[in-house]
Structure formats: C-alpha cells, structure tokens
Write a protein that holds these residues in place. Structure first.
Motif, PDB file in Angstrom:
ATOM      1  N   LYS A 289      -6.432  -5.654   5.632  1.00  0.00           N
ATOM      2  CA  LYS A 289      -5.331  -4.487   6.177  1.00  0.00           C
ATOM      3  C   LYS A 289      -4.210  -6.156   6.784  1.00  0.00           C
ATOM      4  O   LYS A 289      -3.308  -5.933   6.368  1.00  0.00           O
ATOM      5  CB  LYS A 289      -6.160  -4.088   7.684  1.00  0.00           C
TER       6      LYS A 289
ATOM      7  N   PRO B 150      -5.325   8.950   1.946  1.00  0.00           N
ATOM      8  CA  PRO B 150      -4.823   9.059   3.662  1.00  0.00           C
ATOM      9  C   PRO B 150      -6.137   7.846   3.930  1.00  0.00           C
ATOM     10  O   PRO B 150      -6.459   7.409   5.013  1.00  0.00           O
ATOM     11  CB  PRO B 150      -4.655  10.008   4.326  1.00  0.00           C
TER      12      PRO B 150
ATOM     13  N   SER C 137       0.325   5.601   0.189  1.00  0.00           N
ATOM     14  CA  SER C 137      -1.305   6.093   0.732  1.00  0.00           C
ATOM     15  C   SER C 137      -0.005   7.933   0.455  1.00  0.00           C
ATOM     16  O   SER C 137       1.314   7.474   1.006  1.00  0.00           O
ATOM     17  CB  SER C 137      -1.720   6.129   2.076  1.00  0.00           C
TER      18      SER C 137
ATOM     19  N   SER D  18       4.085   9.427  13.166  1.00  0.00           N
ATOM     20  CA  SER D  18       3.019   8.920  12.082  1.00  0.00           C
ATOM     21  C   SER D  18       1.410   9.411  12.768  1.00  0.00           C
ATOM     22  O   SER D  18       0.284   9.318  12.258  1.00  0.00           O
ATOM     23  CB  SER D  18       2.996   7.484  11.957  1.00  0.00           C
TER      24      SER D  18
ATOM     25  N   HIS E 205      -8.366   4.062  -2.564  1.00  0.00           N
ATOM     26  CA  HIS E 205      -9.629   4.449  -1.444  1.00  0.00           C
ATOM     27  C   HIS E 205     -10.356   5.101  -2.118  1.00  0.00           C
ATOM     28  O   HIS E 205     -11.594   5.146  -1.371  1.00  0.00           O
ATOM     29  CB  HIS E 205      -9.060   6.434  -1.341  1.00  0.00           C
TER      30      HIS E 205
ATOM     31  N   GLY F 198       4.146   5.616   2.840  1.00  0.00           N
ATOM     32  CA  GLY F 198       3.723   6.912   3.180  1.00  0.00           C
ATOM     33  C   GLY F 198       4.355   7.939   2.308  1.00  0.00           C
ATOM     34  O   GLY F 198       5.971   7.580   2.634  1.00  0.00           O
TER      35      GLY F 198
ATOM     36  N   LYS G 272       0.615  -0.902  -0.268  1.00  0.00           N
ATOM     37  CA  LYS G 272      -0.171  -0.231  -0.261  1.00  0.00           C
ATOM     38  C   LYS G 272       1.077   1.283  -0.107  1.00  0.00           C
ATOM     39  O   LYS G 272       1.613   1.167   0.772  1.00  0.00           O
ATOM     40  CB  LYS G 272      -0.876  -0.242   0.833  1.00  0.00           C
TER      41      LYS G 272
ATOM     42  N   ASN H  35       3.993  -1.395   4.014  1.00  0.00           N
ATOM     43  CA  ASN H  35       3.297   0.487   4.142  1.00  0.00           C
ATOM     44  C   ASN H  35       3.701   1.323   3.598  1.00  0.00           C
ATOM     45  O   ASN H  35       5.169   1.553   4.396  1.00  0.00           O
ATOM     46  CB  ASN H  35       1.754   0.386   5.624  1.00  0.00           C
TER      47      ASN H  35
ATOM     48  N   ASN I 152      -6.454   4.428   4.474  1.00  0.00           N
ATOM     49  CA  ASN I 152      -6.015   4.074   5.943  1.00  0.00           C
ATOM     50  C   ASN I 152      -7.115   4.204   6.949  1.00  0.00           C
ATOM     51  O   ASN I 152      -7.396   3.158   7.968  1.00  0.00           O
ATOM     52  CB  ASN I 152      -5.022   4.794   6.226  1.00  0.00           C
ATOM     53  N   ASP I 153      -8.521   5.019   6.534  1.00  0.00           N
ATOM     54  CA  ASP I 153      -8.895   5.321   7.209  1.00  0.00           C
ATOM     55  C   ASP I 153     -10.298   4.082   7.554  1.00  0.00           C
ATOM     56  O   ASP I 153     -11.238   3.223   8.173  1.00  0.00           O
ATOM     57  CB  ASP I 153     -10.195   6.347   7.259  1.00  0.00           C
TER      58      ASP I 153
END
Length: 444
Positions: free
Chosen positions: A180, A165, A49, A401, A133, A188, A47, A186, A168-169
């Motif tokens: 997940k 983002p 993001s 983070s 997303h 970023g 992932k 992951n 991620n939520d």
C-alpha cells in the motif's frame, strides 16, 4: 432490432467495451488524463478502484489506446495467477528467451536485464493488471517486489492495478502495508448522478448515429438512475431494454412505461454498491459521519475565532493576561492557533470554492487523513520556505470518501491544457507528492 426505428447505425448500449463510446463526463475524462500523466511521469504503483460495472474495463481499454508509442504494454486479465505464473506471463509478453522449466529467480533476473535495456533505449514497460482484487495475496506480494526493480534512480516497471472496492479492503490489512505504501496514486470511479446519466445516454445515442431530440424523458431518467445506482453497465442494460420496449409499441420516446418494463426484465444483484454499503457498513458510516460533522464544526469554530480585531499573527501571551491562565478555553481562543496555516488556507479554500465555476481545474497536491494536521501544517510551512506562492495553495476538508480528510490543492485554471502545463512548472517542493489535475465540480 430497433436500429432503423431510431435511425441508429450501431447498437448504442452494448455492455462490451467499445472505446468509441467512452464517455468523458462525470470525471471519466479527467481520470483518464490523470492516469496518463501518472503512468508517464511517475515511479510508483497506480490503483484504480470502482464498483462492479462502473466502467473500469472501458477506462483500461481507452488507456491502452492512448498511451504513447514509447511504452511497451502488458495486459494481465487473469487474476488467479500464482506469483511464479505472473512472472512467466510478463516474460512471455516481452518474448524473453528462457530455458524450459526456468526457476523464478532466473526469470526475474532476465526480466530485470531486459527492463534495463528498454530503459536505455528510451522505452517504458507498463503492466496493467485487471481484477486485482481477486489476486492471491502472494501474487500481490510479488507485485510489490516487482516495483523494486530499478536502475540508478528510476523505476524500470510501471504497475497499474484495476480492481473492485474489495482491493482497498485487502490493502488495508496490516500484512499489505508495504504494498500500500508503494501506491502513489489512487483513482476511484464514482457512480454517475442523474444529470450525468442524461448526458451519458444522449452521448451514446448520438455516437451510434441518432440525430433527433432526447429519447429518454425525465421520468424515465429518474427511474433508470434509481435502479442503476449510477453504474454504467446497469445503465446500458436498462437503456437497451427500454429502447426495445419503445420499439415494440412503435414509440420514439422512452417514458416511465418503457423504463418500468426494462426494470422488470432486469435482475440486478442486491449486494452491489448501495445495498452493500447499507447492510455491511451502516454503523461505520454513521460513526464516520458523526466524526466528520464534529470535525467540520470544530474547524469552523476555530476559523471563526481567528477573525477578531486583534490580528491572529499577534498572539496574546498568558503573562500579558494573567486571568487567562485560569481560563484554558479563553487562552486557546486568544492565543495563536496550533495550526495557523491550515486555518488560513481552509478559509481561502472556502472563499475560492464559493466563486469558482464547476468547469475550472486545479492541481491536487496531496490528501491525507484529517488526524494528520501536523503533517499538513508542515507541508504548508515547507512550501512557504521554498518560496511557493502560498496564495495559490488552498486546503479543503471532505468526508465524501467515507473518511474525514484534508486535501491540499493549488491554482485555478480554465482549461485542462492549462492545468497540465502548470503541473510541469510547479516548484520542486510541491512535486514530491505526485500532483495531478482535478476539476472543481468534484469538490462539490
């Protein structure tokens, strides 16, 4: 319009991705290398993001160019696909022969047969999913099921999710926990800081043919940094407008006047990045910050308490000091620490970080929530049991983070090539968490 004025051969700040203008500073290059490594050596979902305009699409395009020839690449740019449509889209990209109105079960079976054949021929199929997303929940569930396709002990399909983002939520929801858990890496994309922005602007100008001194003054850089929040798309828009303003006045330098003109002519969303954090997550951020401070203080106190004349390796029992039973605090201070390896390796990590140059590299072995001290201690104990060089293993604590976390890292390398070679030579006990390279500056 301003190309000849600045001696440029092409526009330096187009917002459409142009891979010749890929900026490998601000950890972008390291992230690309880690992505390439994860995709070609991993068996889980990856992932990536980042905020709107942070450079995800550019990273994706460069990644597509640099993947090895034995990879069959599928790029899905439409986030609104249903779960069946996504299967059909993948099948269509692979040019699978299917009857009209084929059921999803048949498509999946045909896809698996094709993937087995590709694997036997030494080919790997990678699916890059943009704007993940915005995908329907049921489509994300199909991604989880696709990740289960395997032959013997190898996954047949590598999936890479690119998203804002909000992804991620979504993955934090209880009903998304199975997906997940399958994400092994992951990444970023962080915003650029002012020094990065100066390097970024200079890099793009020179890639476009500019050969003179730096065009953007410190005052202009400060204004662009403040308004853009470090997002590359905003930086491009502001820089392009500022160059146009300089051309209009016959100037060969962009100062505060030109930067202000560019800012006035730009209308950026107030819901992006910093403002969204401020209005939506202020209370949560303050609470996490307080927790992080408390945890840092506790860690420091414990580490400090382990420096007395009596070696920490020789715990003092309550039977030898009866008075300690009446003083629990004294017992905890004088007894062996609950997590001695964590404390020892945190101290080693702090000492190493104080004297290691920013451009050095290390291997990120693992990172986890700061409440998982027992798991971290067990990881370190297992590494020792498997004869890993404990002196090369360090632990750091971070709340960058937004959530207090422990990180376990390994080694110290002066070049990227050296760290990549070291990853291949790691003991098997340290490879189970899918390690990847990082640069020291990202810990500061």
């Amino acid at each position: 319009m301003y190309l000849e004025h600045f001696g440029l051969t092409e526009l330096p700040f187009r917002i459409t991705p142009h891979t010749d203008f890929f900026f490998d500073g601000a950890n972008r290059g390291a992230t690309l290398d880690a992505l390439l490594y994860a995709i070609t050596h991993d068996e889980g979902i990856v992932k990536v993001s980042g905020e709107v305009g942070s450079g995800k699409t550019m990273l994706c395009r460069v990644l597509m160019e640099r993947l090895p020839d034995n990879i069959t690449l599928i790029y899905l740019a439409n986030p609104s696909l249903s779960r069946e449509d996504m299967l059909y889209a993948i099948a269509d990209e692979l040019r699978l022969s299917l009857p009209d109105n084929a059921r999803a079960s048949l498509v999946l079976r045909t896809l698996q047969d094709h993937l087995i054949t590709s694997f036997s021929e030494g080919r790997q199929v990678v699916v890059l999913i943009d704007e993940a997303h915005a995908m329907p929940v049921e489509t994300l569930e199909e991604i989880r099921l696709l990740s289960n396709l395997e032959a013997n002990r190898h996954k047949l399909l590598q999936l890479v999710l690119f998203g804002q983002p909000e992804l991620n939520d979504i993955l934090a929801r209880p009903d998304m926990r199975q997906l997940k858990e399958r994400i092994t890496h992951n990444f970023g994309l962080e915003p650029l800081v002012r020094d990065d922005i100066a390097s970024y602007l200079d890099f793009r100008m020179r890639t476009a043919g500019y050969r003179g001194p730096s065009v953007f003054t410190p005052a202009a850089l400060k204004m662009i940094a403040r308004t853009s929040h470090g997002l590359t798309r905003r930086i491009n828009i502001l820089a392009d407008k500022a160059l146009l303003a300089a051309y209009a006045t016959g100037s060969h330098q962009v100062g505060s006047k030109e930067a202000q003109a560019a800012i006035r002519d730009s209308e950026f969303s107030q819901a992006t990045y910093t403002d969204k954090k401020t209005h939506k997550n202020l209370i949560r951020t303050i609470a996490l910050g307080c927790a992080a401070i408390a945890l840092v203080a506790a860690t420091w106190l414990i580490a400090t308490a382990q420096r007395p004349a009596v070696p920490a390796a020789e715990p003092v029992s309550s039977s030898a000091h009866p008075a300690s039973s009446a003083n629990p605090a004294r017992t905890r201070t004088r007894d062996a620490p609950a997590y001695p390896l964590i404390q020892e390796r945190i101290a080693a990590g702090q000492h190493w970080l104080e004297q290691t140059p920013n451009n050095h590299w290390f291997i990120q072995l693992w990172a986890t929530d700061a409440t998982q001290q027992a798991q971290v201690e067990n990881f370190l104990s297992e590494a020792v049991a498997h004869q890993a060089d404990i002196n090369n293993i360090r632990v750091y604590f971070s709340s960058l983070s937004g959530q207090p976390r422990y990180g376990i890292i390994y080694g110290d390398y002066s070049t990227h090539a050296a760290v990549m070679a070291a990853i291949d030579q790691l003991p098997s006990a340290l490879k189970k968490t899918k390690p990847y390279p990082r640069q020291v500056i990202r810990l500061r």
